[in-house]
Design an enzyme around this catalytic site. Structure first.
Site, mmCIF file in Angstrom:
data_model
loop_
_atom_site.group_PDB
_atom_site.id
_atom_site.type_symbol
_atom_site.label_atom_id
_atom_site.label_comp_id
_atom_site.label_asym_id
_atom_site.label_seq_id
_atom_site.Cartn_x
_atom_site.Cartn_y
_atom_site.Cartn_z
ATOM 1 N N LYS A 181 19.124 95.032 41.808
ATOM 2 C CA LYS A 181 18.499 94.764 43.110
ATOM 3 C C LYS A 181 18.794 95.845 44.150
ATOM 4 O O LYS A 181 17.930 96.180 44.954
ATOM 5 C CB LYS A 181 18.960 93.406 43.645
ATOM 6 C CG LYS A 181 18.455 92.219 42.837
ATOM 7 C CD LYS A 181 18.865 90.931 43.531
ATOM 8 C CE LYS A 181 18.680 89.734 42.657
ATOM 9 N NZ LYS A 181 19.014 88.484 43.342
ATOM 10 N N ASP A 209 14.687 86.202 47.992
ATOM 11 C CA ASP A 209 15.839 85.289 47.806
ATOM 12 C C ASP A 209 16.062 84.406 49.039
ATOM 13 O O ASP A 209 16.315 83.209 48.915
ATOM 14 C CB ASP A 209 17.114 86.090 47.518
ATOM 15 C CG ASP A 209 17.221 86.499 46.052
ATOM 16 O OD1 ASP A 209 16.571 85.852 45.197
ATOM 17 O OD2 ASP A 209 17.956 87.458 45.769
HETATM 18 P P1 NDP Z 1 27.458 90.193 44.409
HETATM 19 O O1 NDP Z 1 28.273 90.824 43.326
HETATM 20 O O2 NDP Z 1 26.597 91.032 45.266
HETATM 21 O O3 NDP Z 1 28.470 89.387 45.402
HETATM 22 C C1 NDP Z 1 29.433 88.522 44.914
HETATM 23 C C2 NDP Z 1 30.128 87.820 46.070
HETATM 24 O O4 NDP Z 1 30.946 86.793 45.510
HETATM 25 C C3 NDP Z 1 31.037 88.695 46.895
HETATM 26 O O5 NDP Z 1 31.034 88.238 48.217
HETATM 27 C C4 NDP Z 1 32.414 88.475 46.243
HETATM 28 O O6 NDP Z 1 33.490 88.581 47.157
HETATM 29 C C5 NDP Z 1 32.317 87.030 45.843
HETATM 30 N N1 NDP Z 1 33.130 86.687 44.681
HETATM 31 C C6 NDP Z 1 33.012 87.203 43.431
HETATM 32 N N2 NDP Z 1 33.905 86.617 42.616
HETATM 33 C C7 NDP Z 1 34.611 85.740 43.363
HETATM 34 C C8 NDP Z 1 35.682 84.847 43.099
HETATM 35 N N3 NDP Z 1 36.197 84.740 41.871
HETATM 36 N N4 NDP Z 1 36.167 84.095 44.103
HETATM 37 C C9 NDP Z 1 35.642 84.198 45.353
HETATM 38 N N5 NDP Z 1 34.628 85.028 45.667
HETATM 39 C C10 NDP Z 1 34.106 85.786 44.687
HETATM 40 O O7 NDP Z 1 26.607 89.053 43.681
HETATM 41 P P2 NDP Z 1 25.254 88.361 44.202
HETATM 42 O O8 NDP Z 1 25.412 88.074 45.640
HETATM 43 O O9 NDP Z 1 24.078 89.141 43.760
HETATM 44 O O10 NDP Z 1 25.228 87.001 43.365
HETATM 45 C C11 NDP Z 1 26.170 85.964 43.591
HETATM 46 C C12 NDP Z 1 25.720 84.735 42.850
HETATM 47 O O11 NDP Z 1 24.580 84.176 43.476
HETATM 48 C C13 NDP Z 1 25.251 85.008 41.417
HETATM 49 O O12 NDP Z 1 26.322 84.905 40.537
HETATM 50 C C14 NDP Z 1 24.208 83.959 41.148
HETATM 51 O O13 NDP Z 1 24.813 82.872 40.481
HETATM 52 C C15 NDP Z 1 23.790 83.500 42.524
HETATM 53 N N6 NDP Z 1 22.367 83.788 42.775
HETATM 54 C C16 NDP Z 1 21.459 82.789 42.567
HETATM 55 C C17 NDP Z 1 20.119 82.988 42.789
HETATM 56 C C18 NDP Z 1 19.155 81.872 42.571
HETATM 57 O O14 NDP Z 1 17.938 82.082 42.647
HETATM 58 N N7 NDP Z 1 19.627 80.691 42.334
HETATM 59 C C19 NDP Z 1 19.584 84.293 43.251
HETATM 60 C C20 NDP Z 1 20.626 85.284 43.436
HETATM 61 C C21 NDP Z 1 21.951 85.037 43.179
HETATM 62 P P3 NDP Z 1 34.209 90.010 47.488
HETATM 63 O O15 NDP Z 1 33.320 90.683 48.511
HETATM 64 O O16 NDP Z 1 35.506 89.605 48.055
HETATM 65 O O17 NDP Z 1 34.288 90.751 46.192
#
Ligand code: NDP
Length: 304
Positions: free
Chosen positions: A87, A123
């Site tokens: 993306k 999204d």
């Molecule tokens: P990114 O990698 O861009 O962001 C991940 C975020 O989650 C960051 O803020 C990160 O925090 C945080 N994070 C990751 N692991 C952990 C953890 N173990 N504990 C706490 N915080 C955590 O991913 P996306 O934003 O692209 O996607 C996130 C989720 O959203 C996907 O896994 C998916 O399941 C869901 N999604 C669903 C969609 C739908 O249509 N239903 C569409 C798009 C996404 P930090 O900054 O501290 O690393």
């Protein structure tokens, strides 16, 4: 039709797909992509709308994205969806971007018109429609807490801001990232609305005490982190901290209920999972490609 195609298939598209009827002219690029529900949702929509093309999944690695996009254009594809991890990288490969894609810094939908790539991000729109669909309420009436500050969280947070939500709290493991997002959102929160003693927009540490402190001044909690993708992942908020007045939206979806969905149910809160967001962002993509309303009921049936 194969369940998943590859870059090699796109390179030999004439041989691979020549006898396909209807032809494949839409698809999703991802890595991994096999789990994606988009092909079944979009193919149901295309069939229902009597549009004679098919939609397929493509396993495309990050270093293959540029070539895969070029090949899709040469093969006269009309549109694509992009999912993890493409993306953000796709932003620089587009000829133009819509406002959400520009602000969020990520593209999840591509329209290919006269050989040009137009990048969109559906999204946030999908999230807003999912909230209205499931909870029968508009974001402008809600005080929202978003867990996460990555791509999905940014799309949701900007959409909440553009819909003039009452209050927005960003919680992230990396607090600096949450604060940076809050600063980007700040211009959308300058206005006459006053909310009493709590701030309308703030970044909060990923800490149970700090989150609990917020809950009395919130209506909707959104998980936009990947927590819940793995069956053993804990709930980002414990059931004991949740209350029946809350609505909980988990963007994650999988085979079973996530720990957050279970916790919300245990607390008596209203809850929905990410399939509804997937459905509505897919409907918004369909509308971009075909400039007509998406057959939502047919698309929804595939998720049952
Ligand atoms: P990114 O990698 O861009 O962001 C991940 C975020 O989650 C960051 O803020 C990160 O925090 C945080 N994070 C990751 N692991 C952990 C953890 N173990 N504990 C706490 N915080 C955590 O991913 P996306 O934003 O692209 O996607 C996130 C989720 O959203 C996907 O896994 C998916 O399941 C869901 N999604 C669903 C969609 C739908 O249509 N239903 C569409 C798009 C996404 P930090 O900054 O501290 O690393």
């Amino acid at each position: 039709m194969k369940s998943v195609y590859t870059l090699q298939d796109l390179q030999n598209w004439r041989e691979v797909a020549d006898d396909m009827d209807p032809p494949i002219q839409l698809g999703v690029f991802g890595d991994p992509v096999a789990h994606s529900l988009s092909p079944q949702i979009q193919n149901a929509a295309l069939k229902h709308a009597k549009i004679d093309v098919q939609y397929a999944g493509f396993q495309i690695r990050p270093d293959e994205l540029r070539e895969a996009l070029q090949l899709a254009r040469e093969q006269r594809f009309s549109g694509l969806n992009l999912t993890i991890p493409h993306k953000i990288a796709a932003v620089d490969l587009m000829d133009s971007l819509d406002e959400p894609a520009k602000k969020i810094g990520a593209v999840n939908t591509v329209r290919i018109t006269s050989g040009a790539f137009e990048g969109f991000n559906t999204d946030g729109e999908g999230f807003g429609r999912a909230i209205r669909d499931n909870f029968a309420i508009d974001l402008r009436d809600l005080r929202v807490l978003v867990l996460g500050a990555g791509g999905a969280a940014r799309a949701i947070a900007f959409h909440c801001a553009w819909e003039r939500c009452e209050r927005l709290v960003i919680v992230n493991r990396d607090l600096k990232r949450a604060k940076r997002l809050v600063e980007e959102l700040r211009p959308d929160f300058i206005g006459p609305r006053v909310l009493g003693p709590v701030a309308r927009l703030e970044a909060v540490p990923w800490d149970e005490g700090a989150i609990r402190f917020q809950l009395a001044n919130l209506d909707l909690i959104v998980n936009a982190t990947p927590l819940g993708l793995q069956p053993r992942d804990p709930s980002p908020i414990a059931a004991r901290a949740l209350a029946p007045h809350l609505m909980v939206f988990d963007t994650v979806y999988g085979m079973g209920k996530t720990a957050l969905v279970r916790a919300a149910e245990e607390a008596g809160a209203r809850v929905a999972d990410g399939r509804l967001m997937l459905l509505h962002q897919g409907a918004a993509a369909f509308e971009i490609w075909f400039d007509r309303p998406a057959p939502l009921a047919a698309m929804r049936d595939t998720l049952k």
